[in-house]
Scaffold this motif. Structure first.
Motif, short mmCIF file in Angstrom:
data_model
loop_
_atom_site.label_atom_id
_atom_site.label_comp_id
_atom_site.label_asym_id
_atom_site.label_seq_id
_atom_site.Cartn_x
_atom_site.Cartn_y
_atom_site.Cartn_z
N ARG A 173 70.59 -65.43 22.75
CA ARG A 173 70.25 -64.60 21.60
C ARG A 173 68.82 -64.07 21.72
N GLU A 174 67.93 -64.86 22.33
CA GLU A 174 66.57 -64.35 22.56
C GLU A 174 66.58 -63.24 23.59
N GLU A 175 67.43 -63.37 24.60
CA GLU A 175 67.53 -62.33 25.63
C GLU A 175 68.11 -61.05 25.05
N VAL A 176 69.12 -61.20 24.17
CA VAL A 176 69.69 -60.01 23.53
C VAL A 176 68.64 -59.30 22.70
N ARG A 177 67.82 -60.05 22.00
CA ARG A 177 66.76 -59.45 21.18
C ARG A 177 65.77 -58.69 22.06
N GLU A 178 65.41 -59.29 23.22
CA GLU A 178 64.48 -58.61 24.13
C GLU A 178 65.09 -57.34 24.69
N ILE A 179 66.39 -57.41 25.06
CA ILE A 179 67.08 -56.24 25.59
C ILE A 179 67.14 -55.15 24.52
N GLN A 180 67.40 -55.54 23.29
CA GLN A 180 67.48 -54.57 22.20
C GLN A 180 66.15 -53.86 22.01
#
Length: 370
Positions: A173-180
């Motif tokens: 979920r942290e990676e998704v936030r960074e990608i977003q």
């Protein structure tokens, strides 16, 4: 980046209104989380946004364009499913590039964009592997890359981490936030996990029985829930039935000042907002159990009228089963007929948002019969 507007969306299955008059707006680059229990309608909303479910009423607009009746492949949206939905007979690169091939793009452009998408999700160099050679988290990243490579205006995620263990969920979920943030893409994320919603979202839309209960920033939803359902659904909350009499709410041996007309009301107390102080003799609430979580102690208490409460204490505090505690609430909320009607502020917590001020004022006037 793109904006999304949902107007009076409705979906009915037989006698059930799965989605009942839902209206929402999502800003450019915003990550909105649809949160709610099973059967609340959140996934049905997401499927209608993606074109996989046809609404019975209402409209969906992306950048002002009505896409309500467009097929999924004609919408500027990408969808990431819980099940990954990868083709096992294709390697990772082919899975990611499949949508681009359907668009008949030049081979060089397909390779450039597919490799860039894999790099964005941290899977550069994995293109030749089969999905079966990847972990669950890596497979979910491939599914994410497959959607991102099509450069959708809106990315839709339907509980993509539900099948993963907690440690992996937290990392992804942290990676998704960074990608977003890097991609600057607008996202709508469906989950029933409160931690995911609070950690990921710019705003949270809480659903219940097909309708919206509250839409606000995570800190507002947690600290100032506008309905009794939201108060009990988000985080841990002590909900205690009480009675207002003489300008005070009496509940669970507590007597708290409130500006409400007399009558029944429900007291809501977060465990971290209850101060515990040693009581003399057997006065106060009895400590039944203490659990040490390292960062804090969870203290379970029973009042004299057998109301069960949960409070938190500093690690190392000397609390044990059998002790008695005086309860001193630092902050609380009061609900009547399911709606917020009193919300005292903790010291230094600042002003309430205008929407919450208005709601409290309306409920107070209604309760007073004016």
């Amino acid at each position: 980046m793109a904006t999304l507007e949902i107007r009076n969306l409705r979906r009915i299955f037989g006698p059930t209104r799965a989605v009942d008059d839902v209206s929402l707006s999502v800003d450019h680059g915003e990550l909105l989380c649809l949160l709610g229990p099973s059967g609340s309608g959140k996934s049905t909303v997401l499927r209608m946004l993606g074109g996989f479910e046809r609404p019975d009423a209402g409209s969906i607009l992306i950048d002002g364009e009505n896409v309500t009746n467009l097929a999924p492949e004609r919408r500027p949206t990408g969808m990431v499913f819980q099940s990954h939905a990868l083709w096992s007979h294709m390697d990772v690169f082919s899975n990611v590039a499949f949508g681009l091939k359907l668009r008949r793009l030049p081979r060089a452009e397909i390779r450039t964009r597919a490799e860039a998408a894999l790099d964005m999700v941290g899977l550069a160099g994995y293109g030749a592997r089969r999905p079966t050679q990847l972990s669950g988290g890596q497979q979910q990243r491939v599914a994410l890359a497959r959607s991102l490579v099509l450069e959708p205006k809106i990315l839709l995620l339907d509980e993509p981490f539900a099948s993963l263990d907690q440690h992996l969920r937290e990392r992804l979920r942290e990676e998704v936030r960074e990608i977003q943030h890097r991609a600057g893409i607008t996202m709508v994320f469906v989950t029933h996990g409160q931690d995911e919603a609070l950690a990921l979202a710019d705003r949270i839309a809480i659903m219940r029985d097909g309708r919206l209960e509250q839409v606000d920033r995570p800190e507002i939803v947690y600290r100032q829930p506008s309905t009794e359902f939201v108060a009990g659904f988000i985080g841990q909350m002590n909900m205690v039935d009480g009675e207002v009499h003489g300008g005070r709410l009496h509940a669970a041996e507590l007597s708290l000042p409130v500006s409400l007309a007399e009558g029944p009301a429900t007291l809501a107390l977060r465990p971290e907002d209850i101060g515990l102080h040693r009581a003399s003799g057997e006065a106060g609430a009895r400590v039944m159990r203490v659990t040490d979580f390292g960062t804090h102690l969870s203290v379970e208490l029973h009042t004299g009228d057998r109301v069960r409460l949960r409070a938190t204490a500093e690690p190392g505090a000397e609390w044990a089963a059998g002790m008695h505690a005086e309860l001193r609430p630092r902050k609380f909320a009061v609900y009547r007929e399911g709606k917020l009607c009193a919300l005292p502020l903790a010291p230094g917590s600042g002003e309430l948002p205008a929407s919450i001020q208005s709601l409290v004022a309306d409920q107070t006037r209604h309760a007073a019969g004016t």
